[in-house]
Enzyme design. Structure first.
Site, PDB file in Angstrom:
ATOM      1  N   CYS A 283       0.834  -1.208   0.000  1.00 53.71           N
ATOM      2  CA  CYS A 283       0.000   0.000   0.000  1.00 53.71           C
ATOM      3  C   CYS A 283       0.868   1.258   0.000  1.00 53.71           C
ATOM      4  O   CYS A 283       0.354   2.355  -0.167  1.00 53.71           O
ATOM      5  CB  CYS A 283      -0.929  -0.007   1.191  1.00 53.71           C
ATOM      6  SG  CYS A 283      -0.055   0.126   2.745  1.00 53.71           S
ATOM      7  N   GLU A 382      -5.692   2.268  -8.396  1.00 54.13           N
ATOM      8  CA  GLU A 382      -4.676   1.407  -7.784  1.00 54.13           C
ATOM      9  C   GLU A 382      -4.467   0.184  -8.692  1.00 54.13           C
ATOM     10  O   GLU A 382      -5.434  -0.445  -9.124  1.00 54.13           O
ATOM     11  CB  GLU A 382      -5.153   0.954  -6.405  1.00 54.13           C
ATOM     12  CG  GLU A 382      -4.129   0.111  -5.670  1.00 54.13           C
ATOM     13  CD  GLU A 382      -4.542  -0.212  -4.238  1.00 54.13           C
ATOM     14  OE1 GLU A 382      -5.729  -0.462  -3.992  1.00 54.13           O
ATOM     15  OE2 GLU A 382      -3.643  -0.213  -3.375  1.00 54.13           O
TER      16      GLU A 382
HETATM   17  P1  NAD Z   1      -9.786  -6.633   0.044  1.00 55.28           P
HETATM   18  O1  NAD Z   1     -10.489  -5.357   0.336  1.00 55.28           O
HETATM   19  O2  NAD Z   1     -10.229  -7.425  -1.122  1.00 55.28           O
HETATM   20  O3  NAD Z   1      -9.943  -7.634   1.303  1.00 55.28           O
HETATM   21  C1  NAD Z   1      -9.622  -7.225   2.608  1.00 55.28           C
HETATM   22  C2  NAD Z   1     -10.452  -8.034   3.591  1.00 55.28           C
HETATM   23  O4  NAD Z   1     -11.837  -7.749   3.399  1.00 55.28           O
HETATM   24  C3  NAD Z   1     -10.279  -9.551   3.417  1.00 55.28           C
HETATM   25  O5  NAD Z   1     -10.148 -10.125   4.685  1.00 55.28           O
HETATM   26  C4  NAD Z   1     -11.550  -9.986   2.710  1.00 55.28           C
HETATM   27  O6  NAD Z   1     -11.988 -11.259   3.108  1.00 55.28           O
HETATM   28  C5  NAD Z   1     -12.577  -8.927   3.111  1.00 55.28           C
HETATM   29  N1  NAD Z   1     -13.515  -8.602   2.027  1.00 55.28           N
HETATM   30  C6  NAD Z   1     -13.208  -8.427   0.709  1.00 55.28           C
HETATM   31  N2  NAD Z   1     -14.310  -8.103   0.015  1.00 55.28           N
HETATM   32  C7  NAD Z   1     -15.324  -8.050   0.902  1.00 55.28           C
HETATM   33  C8  NAD Z   1     -16.713  -7.754   0.798  1.00 55.28           C
HETATM   34  N3  NAD Z   1     -17.278  -7.441  -0.372  1.00 55.28           N
HETATM   35  N4  NAD Z   1     -17.481  -7.804   1.916  1.00 55.28           N
HETATM   36  C9  NAD Z   1     -16.929  -8.118   3.107  1.00 55.28           C
HETATM   37  N5  NAD Z   1     -15.614  -8.404   3.271  1.00 55.28           N
HETATM   38  C10 NAD Z   1     -14.821  -8.370   2.191  1.00 55.28           C
HETATM   39  O7  NAD Z   1      -8.232  -6.310   0.005  1.00 55.28           O
HETATM   40  P2  NAD Z   1      -7.056  -7.280  -0.435  1.00 55.28           P
HETATM   41  O8  NAD Z   1      -7.127  -7.478  -1.903  1.00 55.28           O
HETATM   42  O9  NAD Z   1      -6.995  -8.458   0.462  1.00 55.28           O
HETATM   43  O10 NAD Z   1      -5.779  -6.373  -0.077  1.00 55.28           O
HETATM   44  C11 NAD Z   1      -5.236  -5.423  -0.956  1.00 55.28           C
HETATM   45  C12 NAD Z   1      -5.771  -4.046  -0.650  1.00 55.28           C
HETATM   46  O11 NAD Z   1      -5.450  -3.687   0.682  1.00 55.28           O
HETATM   47  C13 NAD Z   1      -5.140  -2.976  -1.537  1.00 55.28           C
HETATM   48  O12 NAD Z   1      -6.152  -2.088  -1.940  1.00 55.28           O
HETATM   49  C14 NAD Z   1      -4.148  -2.297  -0.603  1.00 55.28           C
HETATM   50  O13 NAD Z   1      -3.851  -0.965  -0.919  1.00 55.28           O
HETATM   51  C15 NAD Z   1      -4.873  -2.383   0.699  1.00 55.28           C
HETATM   52  N6  NAD Z   1      -3.964  -2.245   1.824  1.00 55.28           N
HETATM   53  C16 NAD Z   1      -3.955  -1.064   2.479  1.00 55.28           C
HETATM   54  C17 NAD Z   1      -3.076  -0.870   3.530  1.00 55.28           C
HETATM   55  C18 NAD Z   1      -3.044   0.447   4.254  1.00 55.28           C
HETATM   56  O14 NAD Z   1      -2.329   0.538   5.222  1.00 55.28           O
HETATM   57  N7  NAD Z   1      -3.786   1.447   3.827  1.00 55.28           N
HETATM   58  C19 NAD Z   1      -2.206  -1.891   3.919  1.00 55.28           C
HETATM   59  C20 NAD Z   1      -2.246  -3.097   3.232  1.00 55.28           C
HETATM   60  C21 NAD Z   1      -3.128  -3.265   2.171  1.00 55.28           C
END
Ligand code: NAD
Length: 481
Positions: A283, A382
């Site tokens: 991120c 992104e």
């Molecule tokens: P994601 O949003 O797809 O998933 C994150 C979590 O949410 C997972 O545990 C997943 O099971 C859950 N989830 C996903 N879709 C959902 C929905 N529709 N309803 C309910 N729960 C749901 O993210 P990802 O692909 O696992 O991770 C990558 C993302 O995380 C990137 O956008 C990255 O920038 C972000 N990120 C941000 C930081 C920060 O500090 N800002 C740090 C690490 C990652």
């Protein structure tokens, strides 16, 4: 060997989930199926929360000095098993062993910081706020908290939260990313060995249903979420409406400014590492480089040379500098974004669509675009892959204007030797994580962490002192005797 089916950890025991649906876990470097992650139900979340709620009754009365003892033991165990944890992480996530170990070490620092809780949790006191009346404010734990983790830092992200939460006297439920559940499995084996009382720390595997059950559960006081912006906003909005505390860290599009007076070799090394490290799945990864006042050609040539040399392959193998992206689906997403950039008229300087890497893995090679315009999707959205975009701007003001218009303001950095430019940048730039001659503007555990605008929903950020505000309620006691 049949792929392992993950278990939940509740009340100090490993429990088979009753889930009929599972998510497949692959080694992204080989495509091999290595695990089945159960998609636990709302009832299984409720069970974990009830167990945590019961454990809270005793844990909140346990002196803070005693509460940090299992954290000291966990720190020692994590030190001892750091390389093993890194290997598990590389197998399920794909990043190189060095990157995996680095993230484990960052996580260990969170445990170390939380061991200072007897000092950090202290309140304030003032006598004679009025004649013969004294006043103090204390911090009290609140009950059960939970965290919802993304795929990209499988071991570290839950450590941003639970050490601080439990040191404050709360109990906790972790939901790992269903794409990378093995690191948290090992983490919870170490949690068990560290001797936390049963029910203080719990883990429920799953996907959307677990998240929704956590949002809806009346006995969860607060949620710490990390993931993409649409889900961060969803979790924040829904859980706040249920009266919960929420800190939701979202997606990122990080703009980096390079001034013509920058120490160019250093800047280009840093930007290459920032954008290509962890295959761009960070991120804090550099994404768009705003090259000021004619320095773009030098930046382009320097990045192209460096990126071409990156060895792509299985992150567990020596000499590999960049592993695969997380899944076939994510690879397809990254490739579609590269194709959108081409269609929009950006110049593809380095094409990573067919890297020199094993065909069965989910590999994307280093990709460099020049001639990128602010309105293009590759400059706005992104990508979360090893893709860098170059834009030429006339001065720092124009760079700052562009950065200000970007909603996914997680991290911004500047490379310069001018104190004046650096100060102006840090004063005006929108992103809450700001780097000066730093490629990855990551703070240490004792400072807080989180972006701005559409990259963060909430007010209290992760770890550092803000963790103590998030995980406690402040009570003011006014007394006259
Ligand atoms: P994601 O949003 O797809 O998933 C994150 C979590 O949410 C997972 O545990 C997943 O099971 C859950 N989830 C996903 N879709 C959902 C929905 N529709 N309803 C309910 N729960 C749901 O993210 P990802 O692909 O696992 O991770 C990558 C993302 O995380 C990137 O956008 C990255 O920038 C972000 N990120 C941000 C930081 C920060 O500090 N800002 C740090 C690490 C990652």
């Amino acid at each position: 060997m049949a792929p392992e089916r993950l278990k939940n950890y509740v009340g100090g025991e490993w429990i088979d989930s009753t889930a009929k649906t599972t998510g497949q876990v692959h080694n992204p470097a080989t495509g091999e199926l290595i695990g089945e992650c159960p998609f636990s139900s709302a009832q299984e979340v409720d069970h974990a929360v009830q167990v945590a709620k019961e454990a809270f009754k005793t844990w909140r009365k346990t002196p803070v000095e005693d509460r940090i003892q299992p954290l000291f033991r966990l720190k020692a165990l994590l030190d001892l098993h750091a390389e093993e944890l890194a290997a598990i992480l590389t197998r399920e996530h794909g990043k190189t062993l060095g990157e995996a170990l680095g993230s484990v070490r960052r996580g260990i620092q969170m445990v170390e910081a939380a061991c200072s809780s007897p000092s950090l949790m202290m309140g304030q006191a003032l006598e004679d706020i009025s004649r013969n009346i004294d006043c103090k404010s204390i911090r009290q734990p609140m009950g059960v908290f939970a965290c919802i983790a993304p795929f990209n830092f499988p071991a570290m992200v839950p450590l941003w939260f639970f050490p601080f939460a439990v040191a404050c006297g709360n109990t906790f439920v972790v939901k790992p990313s269903e794409q990378v559940p093995f690191s948290q499995k090992r983490m919870f084996e170490l949690v068990h060995e560290a001797g936390f009382p049963p029910g203080v720390l719990n883990m429920v595997n799953g996907a959307h249903d677990v998240v929704n059950a956590m949002i809806d559960h009346p006995d969860i006081e607060g949620l710490s979420f990390v993931g993409s912006t649409p889900v961060a906003e969803y979790v924040y909005t829904k859980a706040c409406a249920k009266g919960k505390r929420v800190q939701a860290l979202g997606g990122a599009k990080n703009y980096i400014v390079v001034m013509p007076d920058a120490e160019m070799d250093f800047a280009l090394d840093s930007i290459t590492e920032s954008s290509m490290g962890c295959a761009g799945e960070r991120c804090l990864a550099a994404s768009v480089i705003l090259c000021v006042d004619g320095c773009k050609d030098e930046v382009r040539a320097g990045l192209e040379t460096r990126m071409k040399k990156i060895v792509v392959g299985d992150g567990s193998k020596p000499g590999v500098q960049m592993g695969p992206v997380i899944s076939a689906a994510h690879k397809a997403k990254v490739l579609a974004k590269i194709e959108a950039g081409i269609a929009e008229g950006a110049e593809l300087v380095l094409d990573g669509r067919q890297p020199d890497a094993p065909a069965e893995g989910f590999f994307v090679g280093p990709t460099l675009f020049d001639g990128v315009k602010e309105g293009m999707s590759i400059a706005q959205e992104e990508i979360f892959g090893p893709v860098v975009c170059l834009m030429a701007v006339k001065d720092l003001d124009e760079a700052l204007d562009i950065a200000r218009r970007q909603p996914l303001a997680n991290a911004n950095s500047i490379f310069t030797t001018s104190g004046r430019s650096a100060r102006k940048f840090s004063y005006e730039v929108p992103a809450a994580m700001c780097g000066i001659n730093i490629g990855v503007a990551a703070p240490m555990s004792f400072f807080s962490f989180g972006g701005s605008k559409q990259s963060f929903f909430g007010d209290l950020k992760a770890h550092g002192r803000e963790a103590y505000d998030f995980y406690t309620d402040r009570k003011v006691i006014i007394s006259r005797w």
